[in-house]
Scaffold this active site. Structure first.
Site, PDB file in Angstrom:
ATOM      1  N   SER A  13       0.665  -1.157   0.064  1.00 36.98           N
ATOM      2  CA  SER A  13      -0.048   0.000  -0.192  1.00 36.98           C
ATOM      3  C   SER A  13       1.047   1.385  -0.077  1.00 36.98           C
ATOM      4  O   SER A  13       1.933   1.238   0.376  1.00 36.98           O
ATOM      5  CB  SER A  13      -0.712   0.072   1.264  1.00 36.98           C
ATOM      6  OG  SER A  13      -1.524   1.221   1.535  1.00 36.98           O
ATOM      7  N   TYR A  31      -1.873  -1.394  10.709  1.00 35.82           N
ATOM      8  CA  TYR A  31      -2.148  -1.742   9.316  1.00 35.82           C
ATOM      9  C   TYR A  31      -0.917  -1.184   8.345  1.00 35.82           C
ATOM     10  O   TYR A  31      -0.159  -1.966   7.753  1.00 35.82           O
ATOM     11  CB  TYR A  31      -3.404  -1.258   8.999  1.00 35.82           C
ATOM     12  CG  TYR A  31      -3.534  -1.211   7.360  1.00 35.82           C
ATOM     13  CD1 TYR A  31      -3.819  -2.419   6.813  1.00 35.82           C
ATOM     14  CD2 TYR A  31      -3.169  -0.076   6.526  1.00 35.82           C
ATOM     15  CE1 TYR A  31      -3.866  -2.565   5.177  1.00 35.82           C
ATOM     16  CE2 TYR A  31      -3.382  -0.109   5.132  1.00 35.82           C
ATOM     17  CZ  TYR A  31      -3.691  -1.132   4.487  1.00 35.82           C
ATOM     18  OH  TYR A  31      -3.923  -1.389   3.204  1.00 35.82           O
TER      19      TYR A  31
END
Length: 267
Positions: A147, A160
């Site tokens: 990401s 995360y």
């Protein structure tokens, strides 16, 4: 499952988290490029629908494996099932992942431990299992989905962001180790993408997302697939995402963290 002789001559791609979002779009692209598929997800009904649809539309073979990747034994079980079926994996796509939103001292520990298992441990485990055969054969491709979050700390999504930083670092390192082996590793680092991810994490109303136009999963998947086929190590879809990822290098870490916190907040 299609078992025609022609189907066995095609290469096979294994994709985790294939039931929706970027995973589904990657599966569709591989199918359109004449790959047989092994699709892994915990949503069995959706996988069955996709399998039937792709076999009819593309004339390929699709094997579905229903697994909860937050369970530590899942990677070994997937690997063993494919060995017993004599299915050789040419492309491994570690796409499965999820996030949580909120202050770390208030979020649920069990959910975060499951996130570590899916986003980080399972990805590493599957890569270890399938990479050995790829190196022996002198060919193979691995696509790890990280990401844009991988490039900085992420207050309100601390765990995360940290898992995606691991995926980026791990992918870059083994890509270097594998030079000259015929096996390549690509890490895909998309920014905010249209999917159910944001609703599930509870951050749909954050300043980062509210009123913002996001890239669609199909576009992200196409960019990732092209980079994988070229053997590129890092791919960041979108010019703004590229600029932001690079600018972090020249900005004090404390300031970067404050900026991310401000963007993540929903006020």
């Amino acid at each position: 499952m299609n078992t025609t002789p022609e189907s066995h001559c095609k290469k096979t791609a294994l994709i985790t988290g294939a039931a929706s979002g970027i995973g589904y779009q990657l599966a569709r692209i591989f199918a359109d490029n004449d790959y047989n598929l092994v699709l892994v997800d915990k949503i069995g009904i959706k996988l069955t629908e996709i399998s039937s649809k792709f076999e009819q539309e593309f004339g390929i073979s699709v094997k579905t494996i229903i697994k909860d990747l937050s369970i530590a034994t899942s990677p070994d079980e997937i690997f063993l099932e494919l060995q017993q079926a004599n299915i050789k994996i040419h492309v491994l796509v570690n796409n499965a992942g999820f996030g949580t939103y909120g202050l770390f001292n208030e979020t649920d520990l069990n959910t975060e431990l499951e996130m570590l298992q899916v986003n980080l441990v399972c990805l590493t485990h599957l890569t270890k299992l399938f990479l050995k055969d790829m190196v022996k054969q002198g060919e193979g491709k691995i696509l790890n989905v990280a990401s844009a979050a991988a490039f900085q700390p992420g207050p309100l999504m601390a765990v995360y962001f940290a898992t995606k930083a691991y995926v980026l670092s791990f992918s870059e390192a083994i890509a270097n180790e594998l030079e000259g082996t015929g096996v390549t590793v690509t890490v895909l680092c998309p920014g905010s993408t249209v999917s159910a991810f944001h609703e599930k994490t509870g951050m749909a109303d954050s300043k980062l997302l509210k009123g913002k136009k996001m890239m669609d999963a199909e576009t992200v998947a196409e960019i990732g697939y092209r980079a994988l086929m070229r053997g590129k190590t890092i791919v960041i879809p979108g010019l703004l995402n590229k600029i932001l990822a690079k600018s972090v290098r020249f900005t004090p870490r404390k300031l970067v963290t404050k900026i991310v916190r401000n963007m993540q907040e929903d006020k």
